[in-house]
Design a protein around this motif. Structure first.
Motif, PDB file in Angstrom:
ATOM      1  N   LEU A   8       0.749  -1.227   0.008  1.00  0.00           N
ATOM      2  CA  LEU A   8       0.033   0.022   0.153  1.00  0.00           C
ATOM      3  C   LEU A   8       0.844   1.196  -0.046  1.00  0.00           C
ATOM      4  O   LEU A   8       0.359   2.433  -0.572  1.00  0.00           O
ATOM      5  N   SER A   9       2.002   1.153   0.720  1.00  0.00           N
ATOM      6  CA  SER A   9       2.896   2.344   0.772  1.00  0.00           C
ATOM      7  C   SER A   9       3.353   2.735  -0.534  1.00  0.00           C
ATOM      8  O   SER A   9       3.829   3.747  -1.025  1.00  0.00           O
ATOM      9  N   LEU A  10       3.613   1.586  -1.509  1.00  0.00           N
ATOM     10  CA  LEU A  10       4.143   1.667  -2.692  1.00  0.00           C
ATOM     11  C   LEU A  10       2.910   2.387  -3.556  1.00  0.00           C
ATOM     12  O   LEU A  10       3.289   3.413  -4.545  1.00  0.00           O
ATOM     13  N   ILE A  11       1.672   2.290  -3.424  1.00  0.00           N
ATOM     14  CA  ILE A  11       0.610   2.622  -4.241  1.00  0.00           C
ATOM     15  C   ILE A  11       0.327   4.113  -3.669  1.00  0.00           C
ATOM     16  O   ILE A  11       0.006   5.092  -4.493  1.00  0.00           O
ATOM     17  N   ARG A  51       4.233   7.799  15.642  1.00  0.00           N
ATOM     18  CA  ARG A  51       5.132   8.690  15.349  1.00  0.00           C
ATOM     19  C   ARG A  51       6.232   8.005  14.373  1.00  0.00           C
ATOM     20  O   ARG A  51       6.719   8.438  13.695  1.00  0.00           O
ATOM     21  N   ALA A  52       6.488   6.526  14.677  1.00  0.00           N
ATOM     22  CA  ALA A  52       7.113   5.732  13.773  1.00  0.00           C
ATOM     23  C   ALA A  52       6.880   5.957  12.125  1.00  0.00           C
ATOM     24  O   ALA A  52       7.788   6.113  11.379  1.00  0.00           O
ATOM     25  N   LEU A  53       5.661   5.851  11.879  1.00  0.00           N
ATOM     26  CA  LEU A  53       5.003   5.954  10.552  1.00  0.00           C
ATOM     27  C   LEU A  53       5.415   7.218  10.062  1.00  0.00           C
ATOM     28  O   LEU A  53       5.606   7.430   8.830  1.00  0.00           O
ATOM     29  N   LYS A  54       5.059   8.397  10.803  1.00  0.00           N
ATOM     30  CA  LYS A  54       5.192   9.765  10.397  1.00  0.00           C
ATOM     31  C   LYS A  54       6.697  10.235  10.133  1.00  0.00           C
ATOM     32  O   LYS A  54       7.055  11.093   9.367  1.00  0.00           O
ATOM     33  N   ILE A  55       7.447   9.438  10.926  1.00  0.00           N
ATOM     34  CA  ILE A  55       8.881   9.818  10.745  1.00  0.00           C
ATOM     35  C   ILE A  55       9.699   9.247   9.728  1.00  0.00           C
ATOM     36  O   ILE A  55      10.556   9.614   8.766  1.00  0.00           O
ATOM     37  N   GLY A  56       9.481   8.030   9.530  1.00  0.00           N
ATOM     38  CA  GLY A  56      10.151   6.950   8.680  1.00  0.00           C
ATOM     39  C   GLY A  56       8.964   6.580   7.634  1.00  0.00           C
ATOM     40  O   GLY A  56       8.058   6.638   7.784  1.00  0.00           O
ATOM     41  N   GLU A  57       9.767   5.897   6.615  1.00  0.00           N
ATOM     42  CA  GLU A  57       8.681   5.434   5.395  1.00  0.00           C
ATOM     43  C   GLU A  57       8.207   4.250   5.956  1.00  0.00           C
ATOM     44  O   GLU A  57       8.570   3.278   6.789  1.00  0.00           O
ATOM     45  N   ALA A  58       6.900   4.135   5.813  1.00  0.00           N
ATOM     46  CA  ALA A  58       6.028   2.945   6.087  1.00  0.00           C
ATOM     47  C   ALA A  58       6.695   1.712   5.866  1.00  0.00           C
ATOM     48  O   ALA A  58       6.534   0.408   6.532  1.00  0.00           O
ATOM     49  N   SER A  59       7.239   1.466   4.470  1.00  0.00           N
ATOM     50  CA  SER A  59       7.766   0.334   3.999  1.00  0.00           C
ATOM     51  C   SER A  59       8.843  -0.020   4.848  1.00  0.00           C
ATOM     52  O   SER A  59       9.612  -1.074   4.495  1.00  0.00           O
ATOM     53  N   PHE A  60      10.005   0.838   5.521  1.00  0.00           N
ATOM     54  CA  PHE A  60      10.997   0.849   6.232  1.00  0.00           C
ATOM     55  C   PHE A  60      10.625   0.074   7.448  1.00  0.00           C
ATOM     56  O   PHE A  60      11.265  -0.765   8.150  1.00  0.00           O
ATOM     57  N   VAL A  61       9.614   0.971   7.867  1.00  0.00           N
ATOM     58  CA  VAL A  61       8.943   0.237   9.473  1.00  0.00           C
ATOM     59  C   VAL A  61       8.437  -0.894   9.541  1.00  0.00           C
ATOM     60  O   VAL A  61       8.583  -1.640  10.553  1.00  0.00           O
ATOM     61  N   ALA A  62       7.722  -1.418   8.405  1.00  0.00           N
ATOM     62  CA  ALA A  62       6.797  -2.438   8.511  1.00  0.00           C
ATOM     63  C   ALA A  62       7.633  -3.715   8.884  1.00  0.00           C
ATOM     64  O   ALA A  62       7.093  -4.584   9.640  1.00  0.00           O
ATOM     65  N   PRO A  63       8.812  -4.148   8.294  1.00  0.00           N
ATOM     66  CA  PRO A  63       9.527  -5.367   8.609  1.00  0.00           C
ATOM     67  C   PRO A  63       9.816  -5.622  10.010  1.00  0.00           C
ATOM     68  O   PRO A  63       9.654  -6.864  10.558  1.00  0.00           O
ATOM     69  N   PHE A  64       9.992  -4.397  10.857  1.00  0.00           N
ATOM     70  CA  PHE A  64      10.294  -4.784  12.334  1.00  0.00           C
ATOM     71  C   PHE A  64       9.185  -5.079  12.961  1.00  0.00           C
ATOM     72  O   PHE A  64       9.403  -5.734  14.050  1.00  0.00           O
TER      73      PHE A  64
END
Length: 294
Positions: A111-114, A232-245
């Protein structure tokens, strides 16, 4: 360390307590009742923060459009997701539900790609795959034969719930509003919606003394504080970067269940944990490389 990583690790640590507080908190309460009291406790948590910060009056300054957006997102991510998930747990094998449930980090990346036009890299793809494989190993304990996936209709509902939470997470990144006010509206919506569904599908019931503490922990920490870290994690970083953690959550949950309920330890836990951690480190290494190059 990147702030988004600090927030997501804090969030994952709190989310990992969900099986523990759910086991303790639903002693005498059904899922509708537990969801209502947890949502109401989370609402009290954010109202308390608003009173301390003296910014609750600003909620009246929010435009009707933003109110509508926040209510819709609150309905998706703090109510509908849990209703669909709890339905799955009530009608299908828990392990199968968990595996389908943890498709939502993958859906966040898609979804972050789209919707956010984020870029898909090899490291993100590898990280998300390693994370899902690790979760799969932990949840199955390495015994794949016990998975039958015969309850397809129910698992589709669970997958819909996973999609709902992924959509909620991605869209929450786009809404421009003070985090505390946004989360207050989210849980105001969840409290109202869960109160209606509780009275429609169940009945109003006061928690007994044994369930009060788990409900408070769930409302204040597992749902309340964790959502601050997640947004806050979503707003600071890319959603696709945060998701794997996020894939660390069921791994840590397994560890907590071993500690609190003396559940057995399996070698598959160690292998799965290693896969999840390596995937996260690969994602983190790539992120640090980009920052260094900049």
């Amino acid at each position: 360390m990147n702030k988004s990583i600090i927030y997501i690790i804090a969030c994952v640590l709190l989310w990992a307590l969900i099986p523990v507080v759910s086991k303790l908190g639903q002693n005498g309460l059904d899922n509708h009742q537990f969801l209502f009291w947890s949502s109401l406790t989370s609402l009290m948590f954010f109202l308390g923060i608003g009173l301390l910060k003296k910014n609750l009056q600003k909620i009246s300054d929010i435009s009707k459009i933003k109110w509508f957006q926040a209510v819709c997102l609150g309905f998706l991510g703090t109510y509908l997701y849990y209703v669909l998930l709890y339905f799955g747990y009530a009608n299908a094998p828990g392990m199968e539900v968990l595996i389908v449930q943890y498709s939502w980090p993958i859906l966040i990346v898609i979804l972050s790609l789209i919707l956010l036009k984020e870029k898909l890299t090899i490291s993100k793809t590898t990280s998300i795959l390693m994370g899902f494989i690790g979760v799969f190993l932990v949840l199955t304990k390495g015994n794949f034969e016990q998975l039958k996936f015969e309850n397809i209709n129910i698992l589709i509902i669970v997958f819909t719930g996973a999609f709902v939470f992924a959509l909620f997470s991605v869209l929450s990144k786009k809404i421009k509003m003070d985090d505390m006010l946004l989360l207050t509206i989210y849980f105001l919506t969840a409290s109202f919606a869960s109160f209606i569904s509780m009275n429609f599908y169940s009945e109003f019931k006061i928690p007994n003394l044994n369930t009060v503490i788990p409900i408070l922990i769930n409302g204040f920490l597992v749902n309340g504080l964790s959502y601050i870290f997640w947004i806050r994690a979503l707003k600071i970083g890319e959603a696709s970067f945060v998701a794997p953690f996020v894939f660390l959550t069921p791994v840590l949950s397994s560890i907590f269940l071993i500690i609190f309920f003396n559940e057995p330890f399996y070698i598959a836990y160690l292998i799965g944990m290693s896969s999840v951690i390596l995937g996260g480190l690969l994602n983190l290494k790539k992120k640090n490389t980009v920052h260094n190059n900049v």
